[in-house]
Design an enzyme around this catalytic site. Structure first.
Site, mmCIF file in Angstrom:
data_model
loop_
_atom_site.group_PDB
_atom_site.id
_atom_site.type_symbol
_atom_site.label_atom_id
_atom_site.label_comp_id
_atom_site.label_asym_id
_atom_site.label_seq_id
_atom_site.Cartn_x
_atom_site.Cartn_y
_atom_site.Cartn_z
ATOM 1 N N ILE A 1 0.845 -1.211 0.000
ATOM 2 C CA ILE A 1 0.000 0.000 0.000
ATOM 3 C C ILE A 1 0.876 1.255 0.000
ATOM 4 O O ILE A 1 0.560 2.245 -0.657
ATOM 5 C CB ILE A 1 -0.946 -0.003 1.240
ATOM 6 N N HIS B 1 -13.147 -13.345 -14.481
ATOM 7 C CA HIS B 1 -13.054 -12.685 -13.174
ATOM 8 C C HIS B 1 -13.096 -11.173 -13.351
ATOM 9 O O HIS B 1 -12.041 -10.548 -13.500
ATOM 10 C CB HIS B 1 -11.726 -13.045 -12.496
ATOM 11 N N GLU C 1 -13.524 -8.958 -11.195
ATOM 12 C CA GLU C 1 -12.948 -8.239 -10.049
ATOM 13 C C GLU C 1 -11.511 -7.795 -10.298
ATOM 14 O O GLU C 1 -11.062 -6.797 -9.732
ATOM 15 C CB GLU C 1 -13.042 -9.100 -8.775
ATOM 16 N N PRO D 1 13.460 -1.263 17.744
ATOM 17 C CA PRO D 1 13.364 -2.231 16.640
ATOM 18 C C PRO D 1 13.728 -1.596 15.289
ATOM 19 O O PRO D 1 14.350 -2.241 14.449
ATOM 20 C CB PRO D 1 11.887 -2.654 16.667
ATOM 21 N N CYS E 1 -16.803 -17.227 -11.926
ATOM 22 C CA CYS E 1 -16.023 -18.417 -12.265
ATOM 23 C C CYS E 1 -16.687 -19.675 -11.688
ATOM 24 O O CYS E 1 -17.718 -20.090 -12.211
ATOM 25 C CB CYS E 1 -14.570 -18.245 -11.850
#
Ligand code: GLN
Length: 540
Positions: A22, A510, A512, A193, A384
């Site tokens: 992202i 598909h 999407e 860290p 599908c």
């Protein structure tokens, strides 16, 4: 312009799942909003050739590109954010790298030399990174290195980055994404860290230029100065990345933090002004201020790991925003649906989506859900395997072919309404051998799908081995389920509809995978519209 393409590497430290995908996509969006052409690439350190043979429980959905690559789901984010297609070159795994090097060795291309991780594997990695840069299409190639710095398996990638920093000097930049944890008992954010993870990178010869720090709380000036001091970066190159309510907020958060400015400044490029995010802001505005709400049941068997359906979920976000409607997804496990509970579980839904999948687990639940949607006039979308189940349900319950099935699950059925494709019959290799990638489809005029697309000629992406058996086409159409979409070259059925139903569409492809923020998918938009209609009709 390959000689001027800039390479930005994104590494991760401290833990996995910090959202490198992202952050990479958000930076790319900001650069794109300044008029640059950008692509993003993911290097995955695992040994599988691609995620095509991986169970979704391992890494979530397998994303498919136009050119038929089975890839990591982060490529879906890249496409959704940038509205630019990715390709085979955008996802590289250790398996692919080794396969290619070993094939070269077998062909004798190394002229008798000992083949080694350095330079042969690292050369292959560098070559794969530069394929995109050398295409001349991009001002920026952002390369996300999967895994966490310090992992044994990512060492060759970090080494390849180190070599490229040296070879390309001012055309390269490293962003390291880390975590600043909050210790409740101490009531403090902790930087140690991050210091350690930067040290791990330094041990490998890589000095990050920018640190993006994931944190649940504000990282103040003093803390940024401290991190900068310990990690050899400038204070303005310590960027805070707070948890966001939606992934689509992240480009704005990164803009506020001036990530794009710092990147451009470090690469000696003009960095005045702001990225143009007008369209993006419109989308966010619609996403955050819905005027209505619908509940869609998503029926699948991998619902314990929602990432298995990532592109479908995002498709609903895009289509919801387009309709100014909030789409609430109700997760329904197909294995848990039975004759006795199906009505109770599905009765309050405004729409039902039956998801893609493989194998027999949960299949009868999917078929029951479709019967309920068909008989109760609830908007239905089958993708599908979901489309294949719709054909099976129709054959069983409308045509009376009680044993109708797909040969994927019942090879001996007398009524194989879904059957293996001719060219799949003799294949023994599982990886990369399905019908993959974009194929054309012609839609019947006046079909619901053609109306949604505003066109009769479409191309959509595929990932399957089985197909609608055309021996049953006439009988099925005579009873009211119509094949409204077909491949123009092979006649393979791509879309079925029941015109005499509020909205009943099944697609072998598909959709999407092609939904983006800028171009929400027409079928998802139309399905959500139908769900809104359905909800209104039940309220009166
Ligand atoms: N298992 C089915 C096939 O291979 C459907 C695949 C899918 O849903 N992606 O045809």
């Amino acid at each position: 312009m390959s000689s001027s393409t800039k390479y930005i590497f994104v590494t991760g430290g401290v833990t996995s799942s910090l959202g490198k995908g992202i952050i990479s996509a958000s930076l790319a969006k900001l650069l794109q909003g300044r008029g640059y052409s950008v692509t993003i690439q993911k290097l995955d350190p695992y040994i599988n050739i691609d995620p095509g043979t991986l169970n979704p429980y391992e890494h979530g959905e397998c994303f498919v590109t136009n050119d038929g690559a089975e890839t990591d789901l982060d490529l879906g984010h890249y496409e959704r954010f940038l509205n630019v297609s990715t390709s085979q070159a955008n996802n590289v795994t250790t398996g692919k790298i080794y396969q290619s090097v070993i094939e070269k060795e077998r062909r004798g291309e190394f002229l008798g030399k000992t083949v080694q991780v350095i330079p042969h594997i690292t050369d292959e990695i560098k070559e794969r990174i530069q394929i995109l840069g050398n295409s001349g299409e991009y001002d920026f190639v952002i390369t996300e290195i999967g895994g966490t710095v310090g992992d044994i398996e990512s060492l060759p990638y970090v080494e390849a980055v180190r070599q490229m920093l040296w070879e390309f000097k001012r055309r390269t930049l490293v962003i390291h994404l880390t975590l600043i944890p909050y210790l409740k008992a101490a009531g403090e954010l902790k930087t140690k860290p991050t210091q350690h993870s930067v040290k791990a990178l330094l041990e490998l010869g890589v000095q990050p230029d920018i640190l993006v720090c994931r944190s649940e709380y504000h990282v103040d000036r003093a803390m940024r100065k401290k991190i900068a001091l310990f990690c050899n970066v400038e204070p303005n190159a310590v960027i805070e990345s707070l948890d966001a309510s939606s992934i689509y907020e992240v480009p704005l958060l990164m803009q506020q933090e001036e990530l794009d400015k710092v990147v451009l400044e470090k690469l000696n490029l003009p960095h005045e002004g702001e990225a143009n995010l007008v369209e993006w802001l419109h989308f966010l505005d619609r996403l955050k201020n819905p005027k209505s709400k619908v509940t869609i049941g998503l029926i699948g068997k991998y619902i314990e790991l929602k990432d298995s359906y990532k592109s479908i979920i995002e498709g609903f976000h895009h289509a919801g925003a387009a309709n100014e409607c909030s789409v609430n997804i109700e997760w329904i496990h197909s294995e848990k649906l039975t004759d006795d509970n199906v009505a109770y579980r599905l009765k309050d839904l405004d729409g039902i989506l039956v998801a893609p999948g493989f194998g027999s687990r949960g299949i009868e639940g999917k078929i029951l859900a479709i019967q309920y949607a068909r008989e109760n006039d609830i908007p239905f979308f089958g993708i599908c395997l979901g489309m294949q189940c719709a054909v099976i349900e129709f054959a069983r319950n409308v045509l009376g072919l009680r044993d109708a099935h797909t040969t994927e699950i019942d090879a001996a059925t007398q009524n194989p309404v879904i059957a293996i494709m001719e060219n799949q019959k003799d294949l023994t290799q599982k990886g990369g051998t399905m019908r993959l990638g974009a194929y054309a489809c012609d839609l019947t005029k006046d079909s619901r799908s053609a109306e949604a697309y505003g066109s009769q000629k479409i191309t959509e992406r595929h990932r399957h081995r089985y197909e609608f058996n055309n021996d049953y086409l006439e009988a099925i159409e005579a009873k009211g389920m119509i094949a409204v979409g077909k491949n123009p070259d092979t006649g393979l059925v791509e879309v079925v509809e029941i015109p005499d139903h509020i909205w009943f569409v099944g697609t072998q492809f598909h959709p999407e995978y092609k939904s983006t923020v800028e171009r929400p998918h027409p079928l998802f938009i139309s399905f959500v519209k139908a769900a809104i209609r359905k909800k209104k009709s039940t309220l009166v």
